[in-house]
Design a protein around this motif. Structure first.
Motif, PDB file in Angstrom:
ATOM      1  N   ILE A  82      -4.674   2.316   5.418  1.00 34.01           N
ATOM      2  CA  ILE A  82      -3.649   2.002   6.446  1.00 34.01           C
ATOM      3  C   ILE A  82      -4.228   1.640   7.840  1.00 34.01           C
ATOM      4  O   ILE A  82      -4.980   2.682   8.292  1.00 34.01           O
ATOM      5  CB  ILE A  82      -2.550   2.911   6.481  1.00 34.01           C
ATOM      6  CG1 ILE A  82      -1.678   2.741   5.216  1.00 34.01           C
ATOM      7  CG2 ILE A  82      -1.567   2.648   7.810  1.00 34.01           C
ATOM      8  CD1 ILE A  82      -1.060   1.833   4.888  1.00 34.01           C
ATOM      9  N   GLU A  90       0.062   2.506  -3.458  1.00 33.79           N
ATOM     10  CA  GLU A  90      -1.343   3.446  -3.381  1.00 33.79           C
ATOM     11  C   GLU A  90      -0.727   4.996  -2.817  1.00 33.79           C
ATOM     12  O   GLU A  90      -1.024   5.894  -3.363  1.00 33.79           O
ATOM     13  CB  GLU A  90      -2.230   3.137  -2.257  1.00 33.79           C
ATOM     14  CG  GLU A  90      -2.883   1.719  -2.721  1.00 33.79           C
ATOM     15  CD  GLU A  90      -3.691   1.672  -4.063  1.00 33.79           C
ATOM     16  OE1 GLU A  90      -4.300   2.710  -4.278  1.00 33.79           O
ATOM     17  OE2 GLU A  90      -3.572   1.043  -4.627  1.00 33.79           O
ATOM     18  N   TRP A  91       0.483   4.974  -2.174  1.00 32.59           N
ATOM     19  CA  TRP A  91       0.725   6.086  -1.523  1.00 32.59           C
ATOM     20  C   TRP A  91       2.113   6.637  -1.982  1.00 32.59           C
ATOM     21  O   TRP A  91       2.198   7.841  -2.182  1.00 32.59           O
ATOM     22  CB  TRP A  91       1.205   5.820   0.036  1.00 32.59           C
ATOM     23  CG  TRP A  91       0.002   5.728   0.970  1.00 32.59           C
ATOM     24  CD1 TRP A  91      -1.039   4.889   0.775  1.00 32.59           C
ATOM     25  CD2 TRP A  91      -0.182   6.301   2.193  1.00 32.59           C
ATOM     26  NE1 TRP A  91      -2.085   4.962   1.704  1.00 32.59           N
ATOM     27  CE2 TRP A  91      -1.474   5.952   2.392  1.00 32.59           C
ATOM     28  CE3 TRP A  91       0.616   7.118   2.827  1.00 32.59           C
ATOM     29  CZ2 TRP A  91      -1.997   6.279   3.830  1.00 32.59           C
ATOM     30  CZ3 TRP A  91      -0.035   7.717   4.090  1.00 32.59           C
ATOM     31  CH2 TRP A  91      -1.099   7.219   4.643  1.00 32.59           C
ATOM     32  N   PHE A 127       5.344   5.831  -2.064  1.00 36.57           N
ATOM     33  CA  PHE A 127       6.663   6.055  -1.433  1.00 36.57           C
ATOM     34  C   PHE A 127       7.821   5.512  -2.339  1.00 36.57           C
ATOM     35  O   PHE A 127       7.254   4.047  -2.753  1.00 36.57           O
ATOM     36  CB  PHE A 127       6.655   5.321  -0.105  1.00 36.57           C
ATOM     37  CG  PHE A 127       6.011   6.146   0.937  1.00 36.57           C
ATOM     38  CD1 PHE A 127       6.749   7.222   1.735  1.00 36.57           C
ATOM     39  CD2 PHE A 127       4.488   6.205   1.123  1.00 36.57           C
ATOM     40  CE1 PHE A 127       6.152   8.110   2.598  1.00 36.57           C
ATOM     41  CE2 PHE A 127       3.923   6.996   2.332  1.00 36.57           C
ATOM     42  CZ  PHE A 127       4.689   8.124   2.722  1.00 36.57           C
ATOM     43  N   CYS A 144      -2.662  -2.916   5.960  1.00 36.93           N
ATOM     44  CA  CYS A 144      -3.735  -2.163   5.191  1.00 36.93           C
ATOM     45  C   CYS A 144      -4.747  -2.967   4.899  1.00 36.93           C
ATOM     46  O   CYS A 144      -4.744  -4.354   4.598  1.00 36.93           O
ATOM     47  CB  CYS A 144      -2.889  -1.933   3.676  1.00 36.93           C
ATOM     48  SG  CYS A 144      -3.726  -0.968   2.747  1.00 36.93           S
ATOM     49  N   ASP A 156      -8.675   0.084   1.267  1.00 38.00           N
ATOM     50  CA  ASP A 156      -7.953   1.462   0.787  1.00 38.00           C
ATOM     51  C   ASP A 156      -7.216   2.232   1.841  1.00 38.00           C
ATOM     52  O   ASP A 156      -6.512   3.069   1.750  1.00 38.00           O
ATOM     53  CB  ASP A 156      -8.795   2.358   0.383  1.00 38.00           C
ATOM     54  CG  ASP A 156      -9.428   1.920  -1.255  1.00 38.00           C
ATOM     55  OD1 ASP A 156      -8.834   1.081  -1.793  1.00 38.00           O
ATOM     56  OD2 ASP A 156     -10.476   2.285  -1.636  1.00 38.00           O
ATOM     57  N   CYS A 201       0.807  -1.367  -0.049  1.00 38.70           N
ATOM     58  CA  CYS A 201       0.076  -0.007  -0.169  1.00 38.70           C
ATOM     59  C   CYS A 201       1.060   1.333  -0.044  1.00 38.70           C
ATOM     60  O   CYS A 201       0.502   2.360  -0.909  1.00 38.70           O
ATOM     61  CB  CYS A 201      -0.824   0.072   1.392  1.00 38.70           C
ATOM     62  SG  CYS A 201      -2.187   1.301   1.313  1.00 38.70           S
ATOM     63  N   PHE A 202       2.139   1.056   0.826  1.00 37.86           N
ATOM     64  CA  PHE A 202       2.820   2.472   0.840  1.00 37.86           C
ATOM     65  C   PHE A 202       3.618   2.608  -0.567  1.00 37.86           C
ATOM     66  O   PHE A 202       3.711   3.834  -0.718  1.00 37.86           O
ATOM     67  CB  PHE A 202       3.845   2.333   1.945  1.00 37.86           C
ATOM     68  CG  PHE A 202       3.388   2.638   3.513  1.00 37.86           C
ATOM     69  CD1 PHE A 202       2.970   3.794   3.685  1.00 37.86           C
ATOM     70  CD2 PHE A 202       3.321   1.545   4.355  1.00 37.86           C
ATOM     71  CE1 PHE A 202       2.640   4.201   4.965  1.00 37.86           C
ATOM     72  CE2 PHE A 202       2.877   1.969   5.619  1.00 37.86           C
ATOM     73  CZ  PHE A 202       2.403   3.270   5.822  1.00 37.86           C
ATOM     74  N   ILE A 210       9.791   7.332   6.595  1.00 39.85           N
ATOM     75  CA  ILE A 210       8.392   7.673   7.052  1.00 39.85           C
ATOM     76  C   ILE A 210       8.232   7.610   8.519  1.00 39.85           C
ATOM     77  O   ILE A 210       8.661   6.705   9.311  1.00 39.85           O
ATOM     78  CB  ILE A 210       7.653   6.471   6.602  1.00 39.85           C
ATOM     79  CG1 ILE A 210       7.960   6.220   5.156  1.00 39.85           C
ATOM     80  CG2 ILE A 210       6.119   6.432   6.613  1.00 39.85           C
ATOM     81  CD1 ILE A 210       7.616   4.847   4.407  1.00 39.85           C
ATOM     82  N   ARG A 236       6.265  11.818   5.424  1.00 45.41           N
ATOM     83  CA  ARG A 236       7.732  11.650   4.966  1.00 45.41           C
ATOM     84  C   ARG A 236       8.386  12.856   5.676  1.00 45.41           C
ATOM     85  O   ARG A 236       7.749  13.908   6.128  1.00 45.41           O
ATOM     86  CB  ARG A 236       7.758  11.890   3.641  1.00 45.41           C
ATOM     87  CG  ARG A 236       7.152  10.982   2.474  1.00 45.41           C
ATOM     88  CD  ARG A 236       7.401  11.588   1.278  1.00 45.41           C
ATOM     89  NE  ARG A 236       6.971  10.726   0.345  1.00 45.41           N
ATOM     90  CZ  ARG A 236       5.914  10.455  -0.296  1.00 45.41           C
ATOM     91  NH1 ARG A 236       5.002  11.312  -0.122  1.00 45.41           N
ATOM     92  NH2 ARG A 236       5.645   9.586  -1.179  1.00 45.41           N
TER      93      ARG A 236
END
Length: 91
Positions: free
Chosen positions: A86, A16-17, A19, A81, A84, A12-13, A25, A45
């Motif tokens: 965290i 979706e995000w 990173f 996660c 959608d 997910c990081f 983080i 961040r």
């Protein structure tokens, strides 16, 4: 005190995000309300200043600073996660 990042959260990081490898983080505690559970975790961040806990997972560094670890009090924080979002599980 332990910080666990699940493989699902890592996906997910990254996906979706957005990173990227090598990013730092920060997991922090924030005030959210005066209700039954007035505090929650946040993600940003950031550049470390006073690191208390660090976990490197798939080239991403997750950390908490000393000013935020009071909320853990010897517990384990698992970041996962679901759907959608965290999730944070403090046990």
């Amino acid at each position: 005190m332990d910080l666990v990042i699940t493989p699902t959260a890592l996906d997910c990081f990254k996906e979706e995000w957005g990173f990227d490898e090598g990013e730092m983080i920060r997991i922090f505690v924030r005030y959210v309300s005066g209700g039954e559970v007035p505090f929650a975790f946040g993600i940003i961040r950031d550049t470390p200043h006073d690191v208390a806990v660090t976990r490197v997972a798939e080239h991403l560094t997750f950390y908490m600073e000393h000013k935020d670890v009071w909320f853990l009090e010897g517990k384990s924080l698992t970041i996962d996660c679901h759907g959608d979002g965290i999730t944070f599980d403090l046990a």
